[in-house]
Motif scaffolding. Sequence first.
Motif, PDB file in Angstrom:
ATOM      1  N   THR A 166      -0.379   1.928   3.848  1.00 59.55           N
ATOM      2  CA  THR A 166      -1.102   1.228   2.805  1.00 59.55           C
ATOM      3  C   THR A 166      -0.123   0.733   1.752  1.00 59.55           C
ATOM      4  OG1 THR A 166      -2.980   2.678   3.153  1.00 59.55           O
ATOM      5  CG2 THR A 166      -2.948   1.449   1.108  1.00 59.55           C
ATOM      6  N   THR A 198       0.833  -0.033  -1.784  1.00 64.64           N
ATOM      7  CA  THR A 198       0.362   0.386  -3.093  1.00 64.64           C
ATOM      8  C   THR A 198       1.329  -0.083  -4.169  1.00 64.64           C
ATOM      9  OG1 THR A 198       1.526   2.503  -2.893  1.00 64.64           O
ATOM     10  CG2 THR A 198      -0.795   2.458  -2.221  1.00 64.64           C
ATOM     11  N   ASP A 210      -4.012   1.289  -4.696  1.00 66.77           N
ATOM     12  CA  ASP A 210      -4.304   0.234  -3.727  1.00 66.77           C
ATOM     13  C   ASP A 210      -5.272  -0.723  -4.411  1.00 66.77           C
ATOM     14  OD1 ASP A 210      -5.269  -1.422  -1.727  1.00 66.77           O
ATOM     15  OD2 ASP A 210      -5.456   0.178  -0.247  1.00 66.77           O
ATOM     16  N   ALA A 252      -6.455  -3.569  -3.517  1.00 66.17           N
ATOM     17  CA  ALA A 252      -7.442  -4.197  -2.639  1.00 66.17           C
ATOM     18  C   ALA A 252      -8.651  -3.289  -2.429  1.00 66.17           C
ATOM     19  CB  ALA A 252      -6.800  -4.542  -1.302  1.00 66.17           C
ATOM     20  N   LYS A 253      -8.411  -1.994  -2.240  1.00 73.69           N
ATOM     21  CA  LYS A 253      -9.500  -1.054  -2.018  1.00 73.69           C
ATOM     22  C   LYS A 253      -9.980  -0.395  -3.307  1.00 73.69           C
ATOM     23  CE  LYS A 253      -8.230   0.046   2.699  1.00 73.69           C
ATOM     24  NZ  LYS A 253      -7.782   1.065   3.628  1.00 73.69           N
ATOM     25  N   ARG A 254      -9.302  -0.691  -4.413  1.00 74.62           N
ATOM     26  CA  ARG A 254      -9.631  -0.124  -5.726  1.00 74.62           C
ATOM     27  C   ARG A 254      -9.639   1.403  -5.679  1.00 74.62           C
ATOM     28  NH1 ARG A 254     -10.775  -4.578  -8.653  1.00 74.62           N
ATOM     29  NH2 ARG A 254     -11.711  -3.706 -10.498  1.00 74.62           N
ATOM     30  N   SER A 255      -8.577   1.950  -5.092  1.00 73.76           N
ATOM     31  CA  SER A 255      -8.377   3.391  -5.032  1.00 73.76           C
ATOM     32  C   SER A 255      -7.033   3.729  -5.648  1.00 73.76           C
ATOM     33  CB  SER A 255      -8.385   3.894  -3.581  1.00 73.76           C
ATOM     34  OG  SER A 255      -9.656   3.737  -3.014  1.00 73.76           O
ATOM     35  N   SER A 305     -10.064   1.701 -10.790  1.00 76.59           N
ATOM     36  CA  SER A 305     -10.119   2.233  -9.432  1.00 76.59           C
ATOM     37  C   SER A 305     -10.801   3.591  -9.395  1.00 76.59           C
ATOM     38  CB  SER A 305      -8.690   2.407  -8.890  1.00 76.59           C
ATOM     39  OG  SER A 305      -7.982   1.194  -8.903  1.00 76.59           O
ATOM     40  N   CYS A 354      -2.828   8.220   6.687  1.00 80.04           N
ATOM     41  CA  CYS A 354      -2.144   6.992   6.325  1.00 80.04           C
ATOM     42  C   CYS A 354      -0.952   7.316   5.446  1.00 80.04           C
ATOM     43  CB  CYS A 354      -3.078   6.053   5.566  1.00 80.04           C
ATOM     44  SG  CYS A 354      -4.357   5.343   6.593  1.00 80.04           S
TER      45      CYS A 354
END
Length: 186
Positions: A63, A65, A80, A82-85, A144, A165
């Motif tokens: 991933t 980041t 991340d 894109a995934k808002r994590s 996030s 991951c």
Amino acid sequence: MKFSALCCVLVFVVGVAMATDSMQWGFVTTNNNGNRARVVIGLNRRNMVLIPDEVKDHKRCSTRTINQHDFDWGYVAMKDPAKRSCWLKPLGERETYEETKRIMDSGSEMSQVNENWIIPKRSLDKDQVEREVGSMLADFCSDSDVFMLRRDTRTLSQQKEDGSCTHNCGVCAVEGTPEYAMNGMQ
């Protein structure tokens, strides 16, 4: 006269403080078991921003980041967008300003060490994030869902390859396994 001298001293102190807080930017290459990635680093005594290039190896779950290291609080946030994590973990003993500065100045590779962590099912409450890791990382992760990683204490034979991951965090490569995939294993 005393007032003007005091103002000059104050301006000098503020200037020195601002100069020591400025970011030094550079490029380094990370190396994790032969897997290399270019990384942009912004570094000052209090924190470091790390932005790795995208890993194009589709066989690996990696991933991309953007990372913020807070040397004062001793944590890194791997975000991340894109995934808002956003994943938080304590800094390793080699994840220091001095070590990163040495690598940047020498132009040598940043060797990564694999670390195994568990990603919890539930994210932290926003106010809990600031209490745990301070305002800098709380602000960084504010848009996030935030997860505090827990060290994976299982033996290598117990760890599953599926579901994990990799997140590059500087001198570490975090192998994160979702908690839901390990029910009953701890």
